[in-house]
Design an enzyme around this catalytic site. Structure first.
Site, PDB file in Angstrom:
ATOM      1  N   SER A  74      -9.715  -0.353   7.275  1.00  0.00           N
ATOM      2  CA  SER A  74      -9.183  -0.278   5.909  1.00  0.00           C
ATOM      3  C   SER A  74      -8.507  -1.533   5.367  1.00  0.00           C
ATOM      4  O   SER A  74      -8.163  -1.570   4.190  1.00  0.00           O
ATOM      5  CB  SER A  74      -8.219   0.890   5.788  1.00  0.00           C
ATOM      6  OG  SER A  74      -8.957   2.072   5.670  1.00  0.00           O
TER       7      SER A  74
ATOM      8  N   SER B  98      -9.621   2.132   3.035  1.00  0.00           N
ATOM      9  CA  SER B  98      -8.755   2.888   2.157  1.00  0.00           C
ATOM     10  C   SER B  98      -7.756   2.023   1.379  1.00  0.00           C
ATOM     11  O   SER B  98      -7.152   2.510   0.429  1.00  0.00           O
ATOM     12  CB  SER B  98      -7.964   3.917   2.979  1.00  0.00           C
ATOM     13  OG  SER B  98      -7.122   3.263   3.909  1.00  0.00           O
TER      14      SER B  98
ATOM     15  N   LYS C 154       0.869  -1.183   0.000  1.00  0.00           N
ATOM     16  CA  LYS C 154       0.000   0.000   0.000  1.00  0.00           C
ATOM     17  C   LYS C 154       0.904   1.231   0.000  1.00  0.00           C
ATOM     18  O   LYS C 154       1.950   1.229   0.670  1.00  0.00           O
ATOM     19  CB  LYS C 154      -0.887  -0.026   1.247  1.00  0.00           C
ATOM     20  CG  LYS C 154      -1.871   1.118   1.340  1.00  0.00           C
ATOM     21  CD  LYS C 154      -2.765   0.996   2.576  1.00  0.00           C
ATOM     22  CE  LYS C 154      -3.792   2.087   2.671  1.00  0.00           C
ATOM     23  NZ  LYS C 154      -4.666   1.945   3.856  1.00  0.00           N
TER      24      LYS C 154
END
Ligand code: GLN
Length: 503
Positions: A193, A169, A86
Site C-alpha cells: 500500500s 490503500s 494517512k
C-alpha cells in the site's frame, strides 16, 4: 529553484524555512489553499486549519531561535515542513477514521508514534488523507468517508488522469504528493500500500524492514505485516522523513526492533559501481503488461550505465504469495477488527434488542463489503478443522518465501522488478471483482510476507501516459542501500520531476 512553494522538494523547502526566506505559517497557508483548490481529487478526509496554523506558529518560534544553517551544511531538520498523514494514524488534532464508517468522527486522545516522531522533527500537519477502509484495497475505492468538499464517499482520483484510480490503500497519500498538495506524506504498507500507489501516481515511497517503524497508534489491519513509511517525490526527501520516523518504541510496540534510528540521507550519494541487482525471472513472466515491462527494462539499462550489474535470480514461490497473503492478512484482520463492537468506541447501532443484537447490527452497519469479506475469510481459515489446512500451511509457505529471498541475496545486493503488472486502471474497472484486485498485488506481496524493505520509484510512463514504478527490494535493514540506489537513478533521470499536465 521555482518560486512556487509547492514545486519545491522537502529538502529545498526545509532549507528555505531555515534561512527564514519563508515562514512555516506562509508555507502552511500556501498548501492549505492549494488543497482547497484541488479538492476535486478527493485526497483529504479531514483538515483543521487552526490546528495546522498553530503547529506552524510553534515551528516558526523554533526557527527563530535556531542559528541559521551554513550553506553546504548537512541538513537534517523538518522544522516547519508541512506534511499530511494517512488516516490510519491516530492524531490528537484531527479525527481518525481509517476510511471506515465504524470510526467516523472518532477522536483519538493520543498521537501515533510515527506522528509524534515527525512532529518532534518539526513537521507541521496539513490534514488526514483518504485511504481504503482499514487499508484493505488496491485502488482506494473502498473508503466509506466523504472527502473534504464532498457530501458522500467518493473515490480518490489519480492526478495524472482523473478517470483512473490512484492505487491503494494509501491512494489519498499518493495523489496528494503527485498533485503537489503536500511535499511529503505518510503511508502504510501491509501488502504493497505504499509502493503500489506510489507507482500509480509517479512518486517515490519506501516501506522499511518490518519492525523499524512503530505500529503504535496505527489502526491495525494485519499486525505481522503492517509497516509505516514515507511517500514523497524523491528518494532524497523520503530519506529525510524515514530517518525521523524510524526507531525503537519498546514500551508501546512489542514488535518494534531494537535498531537505532539511522541517518538515511548520508549514504545517498555513494557510488553504485558494482552494485549487484537481482532480477527475479518470476517478476517478468506472463501477466506483466508490455508497457510496464518496457519502462522497467529501460530503467534497468540505466542502472547498468550507472555501473550496476544485473544478476538473474529466482523467487520460485512468487505466485504463492497471493493465496498465502490472502489467508494470513484476513486471519489477522478478523482478530484485530473484533475490537469494533460498538462498546468502547466508534459506531453503535441505534436500535437493538439485546447485547448480541447490538454487536450484530453495529458490525453489519459499520463495516463495508471488502472488510466483511475479509473478516469472513479470516474467521473461516482460523476455525477448528480448517486452521491446519489453510492458516498453518500458509505460515509454512510464508517461511519458505522468506528463505527464497535469503537464497537470492547470496548473489545480489538488491532486487529489482515491477511494482504492479499494469499502470493505474480506470475507476470502477475492477471494483466489482475482488480477485482482480488481489492478483494485481503479486509483485508487492513477497517482500511484505518476508518483512523486507521495499520501495517504488518513478521509472517512466506506459499506456495512456500513466506513470510506471520500479520496485527495489533490499535485505533486512537495507533501507540505506535502497535509497542510495534510488537517489543515484534519480540524479540520472527526471521521471520523478515530471508532473501531471492537469495540475
Ligand atoms: N492491496 C493489498 C490488500 O488489499 C495491500 C493493502 C495494504 O498494503 N494495506 O490487502
Amino acid at each position: 529553484m521555482s518560486n512556487e512553494l509547492h514545486d519545491l522538494s522537502v529538502v529545498e523547502l526545509a532549507a528555505l524555512l531555515q534561512s527564514k526566506k519563508v515562514s512555516a505559517v506562509e508555507a502552511a497557508e500556501h498548501f492549505l489553499k492549494r488543497m482547497a483548490d484541488h479538492s476535486h481529487l478527493g485526497a483529504f478526509v479531514s483538515i483543521h486549519p487552526e490546528a495546522t496554523l498553530a503547529q506552524a506558529r510553534a515551528a516558526d518560534a523554533v526557527l527563530a531561535k535556531q542559528a541559521p544553517t551554513q550553506p553546504g551544511d548537512p541538513f537534517k531538520t523538518l522544522t516547519g515542513v508541512p506534511i499530511a498523514h494517512k488516516d490510519v494514524f491516530v492524531t490528537r488534532d484531527f479525527p481518525t477514521t481509517a476510511g471506515s464508517k465504524m470510526l467516523k468522527g472518532y477522536q483519538s486522545p493520543f498521537d501515533a508514534t510515527v506522528v509524534t516522531r515527525l512532529a518532534e522533527a518539526g513537521a507541521v500537519t496539513l490534514g488526514k488523507l483518504n485511504c481504503d477502509e482499514f487499508a484493505m484495497g488496491s485502488a482506494n475505492e473502498n473508503s466509506a468517508i466523504a472527502p473534504i468538499g464532498f457530501d458522500a464517499p467518493a473515490p480518490v482520483r489519480n492526478p495524472w488522469a482523473p478517470d483512473r484510480v490512484p492505487g491503494g490503500s494509501s491512494g489519498g497519500s499518493a495523489a496528494a504528493v503527485a498533485a503537489r498538495l503536500a511535499p511529503a506524506v505518510t503511508g502504510t504498507d501491509t501488502g504493497g500500500s505504499i509502493r503500489q500507489p506510489a507507482s500509480f501516481c509517479g512518486i517515490t515511497g519506501i516501506k522499511p524492514t518490518y519492525g523499524r517503524a512503530s505500529r503504535y497508534g496505527m489502526v491495525a489491519f494485519a499486525s505481522s505485516l503492517d509497516q509505516a513509511g514515507p511517500m514523497a517525490r524523491s528518494a532524497e526527501d523520503c530519506a529525510l522523513l524515514l530517518s525521523a520516523l524510524c526507531g525503537p518504541d519498546p514500551d508501546r510496540d512489542a514488535t518494534s526492533l531494537d535498531v537505532p534510528a539511522e541517518d538515511f540521507s548520508r549514504p545517498l550519494n555513494d557510488s553504485i559501481e558494482g552494485l549487484r541487482i537481482g532480477i527475479p525471472a518470476e517478476f517478468f513472466g506472463e501477466g506483466l503488461a508490455p508497457d510496464v515491462r518496457a519502462a522497467v527494462d529501460a530503467s534497468l539499462k540505466e542502472y547498468e550505465k550507472l555501473g550496476a550489474k544485473l544478476v538473474p535470480i529466482s523467487l520460485p514461490r512468487t505466485e504463492l504469495s497471493i493465496p498465502v497473503y490472502y489467508i494470513i492478512a484476513p486471519a489477522e484482520a478478523s482478530s484485530n477488527l473484533s475490537r469494533f463492537d460498538g462498546v468502547k468506541f466508534g459506531h453503535r447501532a441505534k436500535d437493538y434488542a439485546d447485547l448480541t443484537d447490538m454487536y450484530k447490527k453495529t458490525r453489519a452497519e459499520g463495516f463495508g463489503d471488502e472488510v466483511k469479506r475479509r473478516i469472513m475469510i479470516g474467521t473461516y481459515v482460523l476455525s477448528h478443522g480448517y486452521y491446519d489446512a489453510y492458516y498453518l500451511q500458509a505460515q509454512k509457505i510464508r517461511r519458505m518465501i522468506a528463505d527464497d529471498f535469503q537464497q537470492a541475496f547470496q548473489n545480489c545486493d538488491v532486487i529489482a522488478g515491477p511494482v504492479a503488472p499494469t499502470v493505474a486502471w480506470k475507476l470502477g474497472e475492477k471494483s466489482a471483482d475482488p480477485l482482480a484486485n488481489y492478483l494485481a498485488d503479486i509483485f508487492t506481496l513477497p517482500a511484505s510476507l518476508a518483512g523486507l524493505p521495499g520501495m517504488s520509484l518513478p521509472a517512466g510512463f506506459g499506456e495512456g501516459g500513466m506513470p510506471v514504478g520500479l520496485q527495489l527490494i533490499g535485505n533486512y535493514f537495507g533501507e540505506a542501500r535502497l535509497l542510495n540506489a534510488a537517489h543515484r537513478f534519480q540524479q540520472a533521470t527526471d521521471f520523478h520531476l515530471r508532473q501531471p499536465g492537469s495540475i
